[in-house]
Every structure is written in C-alpha cells, then in structure tokens.
Write a protein that holds these residues in place. Sequence first.
Motif, PDB file in Angstrom:
ATOM      1  N   VAL A   8       0.843  -1.199   0.000  1.00 13.28           N
ATOM      2  CA  VAL A   8       0.000   0.000   0.000  1.00 13.28           C
ATOM      3  C   VAL A   8       0.879   1.251   0.000  1.00 13.28           C
ATOM      4  O   VAL A   8       0.593   2.217  -0.703  1.00 13.28           O
ATOM      5  CB  VAL A   8      -0.984  -0.018   1.187  1.00 13.28           C
ATOM      6  N   ASP A   9       1.967   1.239   0.745  1.00 11.15           N
ATOM      7  CA  ASP A   9       2.858   2.403   0.764  1.00 11.15           C
ATOM      8  C   ASP A   9       3.455   2.675  -0.622  1.00 11.15           C
ATOM      9  O   ASP A   9       3.584   3.831  -1.032  1.00 11.15           O
ATOM     10  CB  ASP A   9       3.968   2.234   1.792  1.00 11.15           C
ATOM     11  N   GLU A  10       3.799   1.629  -1.350  1.00  9.80           N
ATOM     12  CA  GLU A  10       4.305   1.798  -2.718  1.00  9.80           C
ATOM     13  C   GLU A  10       3.222   2.370  -3.631  1.00  9.80           C
ATOM     14  O   GLU A  10       3.499   3.222  -4.479  1.00  9.80           O
ATOM     15  CB  GLU A  10       4.821   0.468  -3.267  1.00  9.80           C
ATOM     16  N   LEU A  11       2.001   1.916  -3.449  1.00 15.41           N
ATOM     17  CA  LEU A  11       0.878   2.441  -4.225  1.00 15.41           C
ATOM     18  C   LEU A  11       0.666   3.921  -3.927  1.00 15.41           C
ATOM     19  O   LEU A  11       0.479   4.729  -4.843  1.00 15.41           O
ATOM     20  CB  LEU A  11      -0.389   1.648  -3.919  1.00 15.41           C
ATOM     21  N   LEU A  12       0.718   4.293  -2.653  1.00 16.93           N
ATOM     22  CA  LEU A  12       0.548   5.699  -2.275  1.00 16.93           C
ATOM     23  C   LEU A  12       1.645   6.572  -2.883  1.00 16.93           C
ATOM     24  O   LEU A  12       1.379   7.706  -3.297  1.00 16.93           O
ATOM     25  CB  LEU A  12       0.549   5.847  -0.755  1.00 16.93           C
ATOM     26  N   ALA A  13       2.857   6.051  -2.937  1.00 19.01           N
ATOM     27  CA  ALA A  13       3.989   6.825  -3.471  1.00 19.01           C
ATOM     28  C   ALA A  13       3.793   7.187  -4.941  1.00 19.01           C
ATOM     29  O   ALA A  13       4.422   8.130  -5.432  1.00 19.01           O
ATOM     30  CB  ALA A  13       5.292   6.045  -3.284  1.00 19.01           C
ATOM     31  N   VAL A  40      -3.695  -5.258   2.006  1.00 12.12           N
ATOM     32  CA  VAL A  40      -3.066  -5.710   0.766  1.00 12.12           C
ATOM     33  C   VAL A  40      -3.413  -4.741  -0.350  1.00 12.12           C
ATOM     34  O   VAL A  40      -4.275  -3.873  -0.190  1.00 12.12           O
ATOM     35  CB  VAL A  40      -3.535  -7.139   0.364  1.00 12.12           C
ATOM     36  N   VAL A  41      -2.744  -4.882  -1.470  1.00 14.40           N
ATOM     37  CA  VAL A  41      -3.134  -4.177  -2.690  1.00 14.40           C
ATOM     38  C   VAL A  41      -3.828  -5.204  -3.574  1.00 14.40           C
ATOM     39  O   VAL A  41      -3.275  -6.260  -3.866  1.00 14.40           O
ATOM     40  CB  VAL A  41      -1.919  -3.568  -3.413  1.00 14.40           C
ATOM     41  N   SER A  42      -5.042  -4.895  -3.951  1.00 19.49           N
ATOM     42  CA  SER A  42      -5.811  -5.778  -4.815  1.00 19.49           C
ATOM     43  C   SER A  42      -6.417  -4.928  -5.924  1.00 19.49           C
ATOM     44  O   SER A  42      -7.086  -3.916  -5.636  1.00 19.49           O
ATOM     45  CB  SER A  42      -6.910  -6.463  -4.005  1.00 19.49           C
ATOM     46  N   PHE A  43      -6.168  -5.299  -7.174  1.00 21.87           N
ATOM     47  CA  PHE A  43      -6.650  -4.536  -8.322  1.00 21.87           C
ATOM     48  C   PHE A  43      -6.221  -3.069  -8.221  1.00 21.87           C
ATOM     49  O   PHE A  43      -7.008  -2.162  -8.474  1.00 21.87           O
ATOM     50  CB  PHE A  43      -8.167  -4.660  -8.480  1.00 21.87           C
ATOM     51  N   GLN A  44      -4.999  -2.835  -7.786  1.00 20.36           N
ATOM     52  CA  GLN A  44      -4.412  -1.497  -7.648  1.00 20.36           C
ATOM     53  C   GLN A  44      -5.157  -0.620  -6.637  1.00 20.36           C
ATOM     54  O   GLN A  44      -5.179   0.605  -6.760  1.00 20.36           O
ATOM     55  CB  GLN A  44      -4.332  -0.793  -9.012  1.00 20.36           C
ATOM     56  N   MET A  45      -5.746  -1.260  -5.610  1.00 20.93           N
ATOM     57  CA  MET A  45      -6.466  -0.534  -4.573  1.00 20.93           C
ATOM     58  C   MET A  45      -5.995  -0.993  -3.198  1.00 20.93           C
ATOM     59  O   MET A  45      -5.831  -2.198  -2.984  1.00 20.93           O
ATOM     60  CB  MET A  45      -7.978  -0.806  -4.653  1.00 20.93           C
TER      61      MET A  45
END
Length: 122
Positions: A8-13, A40-45
């Motif tokens: 999730v932190d990578e997604l937020l970045a 978790v990250v699921s479907f980019q969420m």
Amino acid sequence: MPANQQTVDELLAKQEGQALEWLTVFVSHMRKTYPQLEEVVSFQMPTYRLGEGANRHYISFSVAKEHFSLHTMDFDYIVSLRERLKTPGKGKGCVNVKYTAVTERDVLFAAIDEIVARTNNA
C-alpha cells in the motif's frame, strides 16, 4: 509477501494531489482504527480483508480524476450508504465521492465502522 506484490505504501507513493490526500486519510484511518485487518493491494487498490470463510468481505479504496471510491462486497449496505451521501456516484459495490465533498468523509468513516461491525456480527 511475493516479490512482485506491491505494498500500500508503494501504491501511495505513485499518487499525487487530491488522490494522494484522500487515500492517505483513509489508509491512515484503517491502520489506526483497524490494525488487526490484513492490508493488501488488490486490483491497484488499498484493500482491507474482513471476516472469514463465507463471511469474508473487504473494504477497498480507489481514486479517479474527480472522485474517491469506497468499495465493499456488502452490496446491500452500499445501497443504503448512497442514501446518506449528498451526491453519491454509482458503481457496482462502491460509492464515489467527489474530492471537493470533504465533509462527506465523516459519512464514509461511519460507513467503514458499520461495514466492519456487520461483517463481525454476521
């Protein structure tokens, strides 16, 4: 965690502007209020897994150009949530809130609490 799985932190970045602000607020809320939930990250969420077995559900957050979305498999609850929001966008299993509707965040925080409670009591 598998090597190719994003956190999730990578997604937020990878986010910016209002999308980053809204995601950060809701991810922080989940981490503080529900640290026991699997993140978790699921479907980019960013996704938070609730319940077990037949009662397994989730809460996820997504962002678009103009709005933030809260997703869940509790479809009946989504229908009732739309009635509480001033201008809910529609999607299957989600409600969309325009970034400019900051006051609607409180409705979404309450909804998260209710979804977690509904899953735990199912």
